[in-house]
Design a protein around this motif. Sequence first.
Motif, PDB file in Angstrom:
ATOM      1  N   MET A 181       8.387  -6.252   0.139  1.00 29.03           N
ATOM      2  CA  MET A 181       9.455  -5.274   0.383  1.00 29.03           C
ATOM      3  C   MET A 181       8.887  -3.987   0.994  1.00 29.03           C
ATOM      4  O   MET A 181       9.544  -3.351   1.809  1.00 29.03           O
ATOM      5  CB  MET A 181      10.203  -4.972  -0.915  1.00 29.03           C
ATOM      6  N   PHE A 182       7.667  -3.650   0.611  1.00 28.29           N
ATOM      7  CA  PHE A 182       6.989  -2.505   1.224  1.00 28.29           C
ATOM      8  C   PHE A 182       6.809  -2.747   2.720  1.00 28.29           C
ATOM      9  O   PHE A 182       7.077  -1.861   3.534  1.00 28.29           O
ATOM     10  CB  PHE A 182       5.629  -2.269   0.548  1.00 28.29           C
ATOM     11  N   PHE A 183       6.338  -3.955   3.083  1.00 26.42           N
ATOM     12  CA  PHE A 183       6.173  -4.292   4.499  1.00 26.42           C
ATOM     13  C   PHE A 183       7.501  -4.164   5.250  1.00 26.42           C
ATOM     14  O   PHE A 183       7.540  -3.665   6.360  1.00 26.42           O
ATOM     15  CB  PHE A 183       5.644  -5.709   4.678  1.00 26.42           C
ATOM     16  N   VAL A 184       8.573  -4.636   4.636  1.00 28.80           N
ATOM     17  CA  VAL A 184       9.884  -4.592   5.287  1.00 28.80           C
ATOM     18  C   VAL A 184      10.330  -3.149   5.515  1.00 28.80           C
ATOM     19  O   VAL A 184      10.824  -2.799   6.593  1.00 28.80           O
ATOM     20  CB  VAL A 184      10.946  -5.344   4.440  1.00 28.80           C
ATOM     21  N   ASN A 185      10.143  -2.296   4.521  1.00 34.57           N
ATOM     22  CA  ASN A 185      10.696  -0.942   4.588  1.00 34.57           C
ATOM     23  C   ASN A 185       9.811   0.078   5.283  1.00 34.57           C
ATOM     24  O   ASN A 185      10.317   1.053   5.818  1.00 34.57           O
ATOM     25  CB  ASN A 185      11.016  -0.456   3.169  1.00 34.57           C
ATOM     26  N   PHE A 186       8.489  -0.121   5.269  1.00 34.98           N
ATOM     27  CA  PHE A 186       7.620   0.942   5.748  1.00 34.98           C
ATOM     28  C   PHE A 186       6.754   0.577   6.943  1.00 34.98           C
ATOM     29  O   PHE A 186       5.945   1.389   7.378  1.00 34.98           O
ATOM     30  CB  PHE A 186       6.733   1.448   4.607  1.00 34.98           C
ATOM     31  N   THR A 187       6.878  -0.613   7.468  1.00 37.48           N
ATOM     32  CA  THR A 187       6.129  -0.947   8.679  1.00 37.48           C
ATOM     33  C   THR A 187       7.109  -1.292   9.783  1.00 37.48           C
ATOM     34  O   THR A 187       8.192  -1.807   9.542  1.00 37.48           O
ATOM     35  CB  THR A 187       5.180  -2.150   8.462  1.00 37.48           C
ATOM     36  N   ASN A 188       6.701  -0.995  10.973  1.00 34.03           N
ATOM     37  CA  ASN A 188       7.550  -1.286  12.127  1.00 34.03           C
ATOM     38  C   ASN A 188       7.211  -2.623  12.755  1.00 34.03           C
ATOM     39  O   ASN A 188       7.899  -3.087  13.650  1.00 34.03           O
ATOM     40  CB  ASN A 188       7.424  -0.176  13.174  1.00 34.03           C
ATOM     41  N   ALA A 189       6.139  -3.235  12.293  1.00 31.97           N
ATOM     42  CA  ALA A 189       5.711  -4.511  12.863  1.00 31.97           C
ATOM     43  C   ALA A 189       6.651  -5.621  12.405  1.00 31.97           C
ATOM     44  O   ALA A 189       7.254  -5.552  11.338  1.00 31.97           O
ATOM     45  CB  ALA A 189       4.288  -4.828  12.423  1.00 31.97           C
ATOM     46  N   GLU A 190       6.760  -6.646  13.234  1.00 29.55           N
ATOM     47  CA  GLU A 190       7.581  -7.797  12.881  1.00 29.55           C
ATOM     48  C   GLU A 190       6.852  -8.638  11.835  1.00 29.55           C
ATOM     49  O   GLU A 190       5.661  -8.903  11.948  1.00 29.55           O
ATOM     50  CB  GLU A 190       7.836  -8.640  14.128  1.00 29.55           C
TER      51      GLU A 190
END
Length: 117
Positions: free
Chosen positions: A70-79
């Motif tokens: 969920m951190f990756f989803v919310n705080f990174t712009n990468a796909e």
Amino acid sequence: MSPIIYVLTTNGLLFLLSIIFWKFPSKKINNIYGYRTHKTMLNQNIWDFANTVFNKNLIIYAGISLIAGMFFVNFTNAELTWQPMVLVLLSVLVSIIKTERALSDNFTDEGKKKKKK
């Protein structure tokens, strides 16, 4: 597919399964449900110990995996492509390694409890 749905169907599903394993642990040695290895199926004491340790580790690391996803989803712009699946794989591997280490620390290869020093 939406990144949130991707994380929920990978990491969230692992977390849900870990809760099910924790709430409904396998009571008796069987070939279908529980942490099954040759060593864990030697006797009921090892079976109970291994399933308790594995279920505890899995719920902890699956939770960390879900939070990280969920951190990756919310705080990174990468796909997101492979990252959530790597988190799932690492969660399962770490849980297995920690369980096997606990088994070797507490039981002999013949299935007898080791004496504390």
